[in-house]
Motif scaffolding. Structure first.
Motif, PDB file in Angstrom:
ATOM      1  N   THR A 164       0.845  -1.194   0.000  1.00 31.17           N
ATOM      2  CA  THR A 164       0.000   0.000   0.000  1.00 31.17           C
ATOM      3  C   THR A 164       0.877   1.241   0.000  1.00 31.17           C
ATOM      4  O   THR A 164       1.971   1.249   0.576  1.00 31.17           O
ATOM      5  N   CYS A 165       0.390   2.269  -0.648  1.00 32.64           N
ATOM      6  CA  CYS A 165       1.076   3.559  -0.672  1.00 32.64           C
ATOM      7  C   CYS A 165       2.536   3.422  -1.105  1.00 32.64           C
ATOM      8  O   CYS A 165       3.422   4.085  -0.566  1.00 32.64           O
ATOM      9  N   GLY A 166       2.786   2.520  -2.063  1.00 31.01           N
ATOM     10  CA  GLY A 166       4.118   2.365  -2.629  1.00 31.01           C
ATOM     11  C   GLY A 166       5.117   1.594  -1.784  1.00 31.01           C
ATOM     12  O   GLY A 166       6.315   1.644  -2.041  1.00 31.01           O
ATOM     13  N   LYS A 167       4.631   0.857  -0.770  1.00 29.54           N
ATOM     14  CA  LYS A 167       5.550   0.086   0.075  1.00 29.54           C
ATOM     15  C   LYS A 167       4.856  -1.171   0.593  1.00 29.54           C
ATOM     16  O   LYS A 167       3.635  -1.267   0.616  1.00 29.54           O
ATOM     17  N   PHE A 168       5.681  -2.136   0.997  1.00 31.31           N
ATOM     18  CA  PHE A 168       5.157  -3.346   1.634  1.00 31.31           C
ATOM     19  C   PHE A 168       5.011  -3.094   3.125  1.00 31.31           C
ATOM     20  O   PHE A 168       5.910  -2.529   3.758  1.00 31.31           O
ATOM     21  N   ASP A 169       3.880  -3.524   3.678  1.00 38.24           N
ATOM     22  CA  ASP A 169       3.610  -3.332   5.103  1.00 38.24           C
ATOM     23  C   ASP A 169       3.544  -4.670   5.820  1.00 38.24           C
ATOM     24  O   ASP A 169       2.896  -5.610   5.343  1.00 38.24           O
ATOM     25  N   ASP A 170       4.212  -4.737   6.966  1.00 38.53           N
ATOM     26  CA  ASP A 170       4.020  -5.850   7.887  1.00 38.53           C
ATOM     27  C   ASP A 170       2.743  -5.561   8.667  1.00 38.53           C
ATOM     28  O   ASP A 170       2.426  -4.395   8.946  1.00 38.53           O
ATOM     29  N   LEU A 171       2.027  -6.610   9.045  1.00 43.89           N
ATOM     30  CA  LEU A 171       0.817  -6.450   9.844  1.00 43.89           C
ATOM     31  C   LEU A 171       0.776  -7.514  10.932  1.00 43.89           C
ATOM     32  O   LEU A 171       1.104  -8.673  10.678  1.00 43.89           O
ATOM     33  N   TYR A 172       0.377  -7.092  12.130  1.00 42.69           N
ATOM     34  CA  TYR A 172       0.102  -8.067  13.180  1.00 42.69           C
ATOM     35  C   TYR A 172      -1.272  -8.656  12.932  1.00 42.69           C
ATOM     36  O   TYR A 172      -2.214  -7.941  12.573  1.00 42.69           O
ATOM     37  N   MET A 173      -1.386  -9.963  13.153  1.00 41.67           N
ATOM     38  CA  MET A 173      -2.685 -10.635  13.104  1.00 41.67           C
ATOM     39  C   MET A 173      -3.183 -10.762  14.541  1.00 41.67           C
ATOM     40  O   MET A 173      -2.506 -11.344  15.398  1.00 41.67           O
ATOM     41  N   TYR A 174      -4.351 -10.183  14.777  1.00 42.93           N
ATOM     42  CA  TYR A 174      -5.048 -10.330  16.052  1.00 42.93           C
ATOM     43  C   TYR A 174      -6.316 -11.132  15.795  1.00 42.93           C
ATOM     44  O   TYR A 174      -6.904 -11.042  14.711  1.00 42.93           O
ATOM     45  N   SER A 175      -6.761 -11.891  16.793  1.00 41.11           N
ATOM     46  CA  SER A 175      -8.015 -12.623  16.624  1.00 41.11           C
ATOM     47  C   SER A 175      -8.790 -12.666  17.931  1.00 41.11           C
ATOM     48  O   SER A 175      -8.242 -12.513  19.025  1.00 41.11           O
ATOM     49  N   LEU A 176     -10.085 -12.868  17.769  1.00 36.97           N
ATOM     50  CA  LEU A 176     -11.001 -13.077  18.884  1.00 36.97           C
ATOM     51  C   LEU A 176     -11.958 -14.169  18.456  1.00 36.97           C
ATOM     52  O   LEU A 176     -12.540 -14.095  17.356  1.00 36.97           O
ATOM     53  N   LEU A 177     -12.122 -15.184  19.292  1.00 36.81           N
ATOM     54  CA  LEU A 177     -13.015 -16.295  18.989  1.00 36.81           C
ATOM     55  C   LEU A 177     -14.326 -16.134  19.754  1.00 36.81           C
ATOM     56  O   LEU A 177     -14.350 -15.566  20.846  1.00 36.81           O
TER      57      LEU A 177
END
Length: 185
Positions: A164-177
């Motif tokens: 996005t926006c001309g760059k690769f982004d790392d993202l944390y994965m959060y979850s709720l069950l």
């Protein structure tokens, strides 16, 4: 994830409702703010046309059955000050992503938390959802804390997950069950 009519969610201070083209100007106010947009993977909006495109996207995900996005409004004035909702529904696996953004004028007042809680409850109570996922940039500490307060667990880092926006982004994965939440209204 089809809904018969667009659901309106009500909390103590908020009304979460369908966004309409008449809301474009108020949406532009916060979606043009660099501070609001810095962790969203989008450039700040420049025009009413950009806000109308966002509203059209909200309508398209409902029509396609892949998500739903509510406008966050204060009960006393009805002006859209943010949004919260679901996207990328995977029916086979009963999972969906959740996200939110809020005008900087309303940060640190518990509004995002109140809206998020209502949307979480709606998803688990009214949709066939087992798992909610939130993808959050590592530098977005405020969102990490917001989701952790709602009971989300950080599962790990997705490296170069989005471009996005001309760059690769790392993202944390959060979850709720579903079983991790008390679903009493």
């Amino acid at each position: 994830m089809k809904t018969a009519a667009f659901p309106v969610l009500e909390t103590e201070r908020l009304l979460l409702r369908k966004v309409t083209p008449e809301d474009a100007a108020s949406m532009l106010t916060y979606l043009s703010d660099q501070n609001v947009m810095q962790h969203m993977g989008l450039e700040p909006f420049q025009s009413i046309s950009d806000a109308l495109d966002e509203i059209a996207w909200y309508e398209s995900i409902v029509k396609e059955g892949t998500g739903i996005r509510w406008g966050i409004t204060l009960k006393e004035d009805g002006q859209v000050i943010g949004s919260c909702g679901f996207l990328n529904y995977v029916s086979k696996h009963h999972r969906i992503e959740i996200g939110t953004e809020l005008s900087r004028d309303y940060w640190h007042q518990g509004i995002a938390s109140e809206a998020l809680q209502a949307v979480i409850h709606y998803g688990f109570n009214n949709l066939e959802i087992q798992r909610l996922e939130a993808l959050i940039e590592p530098a977005n500490y405020a969102s990490q804390k917001l989701f952790e307060r709602q009971g989300f667990m950080k599962e790990g880092l997705l490296r170069s997950y989005e471009y996005t926006c001309g760059k690769f982004d790392d993202l944390y994965m959060y979850s709720l069950l579903k079983h991790e939440v008390s679903l009493k209204e």
